[in-house]
Design an enzyme around this catalytic site. Structure first.
Site, PDB file in Angstrom:
ATOM      1  CB  SER A 152      -0.968   0.136   1.184  1.00 51.00           C
ATOM      2  OG  SER A 152      -1.614  -1.049   1.198  1.00 51.00           O
ATOM      3  CB  SER A 207       2.001  -5.316   9.873  1.00 53.22           C
ATOM      4  OG  SER A 207       0.649  -4.780   9.456  1.00 53.22           O
ATOM      5  CD  GLU A 252     -15.965  -0.247   3.253  1.00 55.03           C
ATOM      6  OE1 GLU A 252     -16.978   0.295   4.154  1.00 55.03           O
ATOM      7  OE2 GLU A 252     -14.948  -0.631   3.342  1.00 55.03           O
ATOM      8  CD  GLU A 293      -3.018  -8.998   3.738  1.00 55.52           C
ATOM      9  OE1 GLU A 293      -3.017  -8.305   4.616  1.00 55.52           O
ATOM     10  OE2 GLU A 293      -2.879  -8.857   2.422  1.00 55.52           O
TER      11      GLU A 293
END
Length: 379
Positions: free
Chosen positions: A120, A153, A353, A235
């Site tokens: 990301s 993370s 979403e 994931e």
């Protein structure tokens, strides 16, 4: 005494019995590096891996039983190791070269090397294909990477990372490649982000002309999106819950409500009963998926259901004894941390979403949402 787990039968009951016997023989005085190495040597840390790489070659279902049983016994690997075990290792087994597997799989198996995921970006979260981090190859075959990643993370404690970067002047996902990154090399700046629950799991990662060797590329140049989709599917599966059906977090909330008397409050018993039912459905869905397998779109169903159940349970952690719990003093209690972490699972692996879009389009066959034109040049 051999540390290798010995399996004397194929049934689930025989597997659980073998795990219990092994842990009883080797139970550690504390969970430290030596214990994780021993767990890795036994094959219990990597039960689904092929035997040749130190695994037990168990089915997805039985591998899930191993993980669940180790957690019940309180001897499982730490949460920070799960990215390497559940995402990076399957990617290496499917896409990595023999040399890459030989170099990196032992550290993942034995818990000596932690990993992070550099996907990301500030402008490319749910729309990951629009990422702008670039990797340029020079005449010697080496790479230079510049860009910024976010929500990475455990990047602050990771030895290595998997990086998705743009290598081609092609639109969106057709111009991406996947790399292995040594997180200690020059040009990487890691900045932890403080979360609402006080944890510092996430990080910003800045890459300034980071040099990567030729063999850091996974598979072929330009196949990064295909590899990323397989990682994201793993994931979602890892975030969808365990495979054991039985008393869970909802049952503990019922016990707490009965103990403090809030069970008799109007509506609370109904809400808790609903959560118990939803938790059993969640467990049985995962158990079924572990026996018959689940492709990527159907994993979205599991992930969506589990993450929104997790959110509901986190909110209920406050409500079972609201008058007492909103007036706590001193250190942050566990139930407050749980409440503040409630939203967590609805975000990684694709937000709720995004999961609904995937379910609608790939499972139900509904019309796709409008996409940017494929001719849109990469930024």
């Amino acid at each position: 005494m051999s540390s290798q787990l010995e399996l004397n039968g194929n049934s689930d009951a025989e597997l659980v019995r073998a795990i219990d016997q092994w842990v009883e023989q080797h139970r550690p005085t504390e969970l430290d590096r030596d214990w994780y190495v021993l767990l890795g040597e036994s094959g219990l840390a990597t039960p689904a891996w092929p035997v040749e790489f130190g695994g037990l070659n168990l089915s997805r279902h039985q591998a899930g039983l191993v993980s669940a049983r180790l957690k019940e016994l309180g001897v499982e690997r730490p949460h920070a190791d799960m990215l390497g075990l559940e995402l990076v290792a399957p990617m290496l087994l499917s896409w990595g070269s023999p040399n890459q597997r030989k170099r990196y799989l032992p550290g993942i198996r034995l818990g000596t090397e932690r990993w992070c995921q550099l996907f990301s970006e500030p402008g490319a979260g749910s729309d990951l294909a629009s990422l702008s981090t670039r990797a340029q190859q020079n005449s010697t075959g080496a790479w230079s990477v510049t860009g910024q990643k976010v929500w990475s993370s455990f990047a602050h404690s990771a030895a290595f990372g998997i990086l998705l970067a743009r290598t081609e002047k092609a639109p969106r996902n057709r111009g991406l490649s996947m790399f292995l990154v040594d997180m200690s090399v020059r040009g990487i700046d890691i900045r932890p982000l403080v979360q609402i629950n006080g944890d510092r799991e996430f990080n910003e990662v800045f890459l300034d002309e980071v040099a990567l060797p030729t063999d850091s590329l996974i598979a072929q140049r330009g196949r990064g999106w295909e590899i990323a989709l397989s990682i994201l599917a793993d994931e979602r599966a890892s975030l969808a819950g365990g495979v054991v059906v039985g008393p869970g977090r909802a049952d503990k909330l019922v016990d707490e409500a009965l103990a403090c008397g809030s069970w008799d409050e109007p509506g609370l018993a109904t809400e808790l009963t609903d959560l118990v039912i939803r938790e059993r459905i969640d467990q049985m869905n995962m158990l079924r998926a572990s026996t018959v397998g689940a492709d990527s779109p159907h994993v979205s169903v599991l992930k969506l259901f589990h993450s929104e159940l997790h959110e509901a349970l986190g909110r209920m952690a406050i409500e079972v004894d609201a008058p007492a719990r909103v007036t706590w003093l001193g250190e942050t209690p566990a139930f407050v941390h749980e409440f503040l972490s409630a939203k967590y699972l609805t975000i990684p692996g694709g937000t709720s979403e995004i999961q609904r879009n995937l379910i609608g389009e790939q499972v139900l066959g509904l019309p796709r949402d409008p996409r940017p034109p494929t001719s849109t040049p990469p930024r």
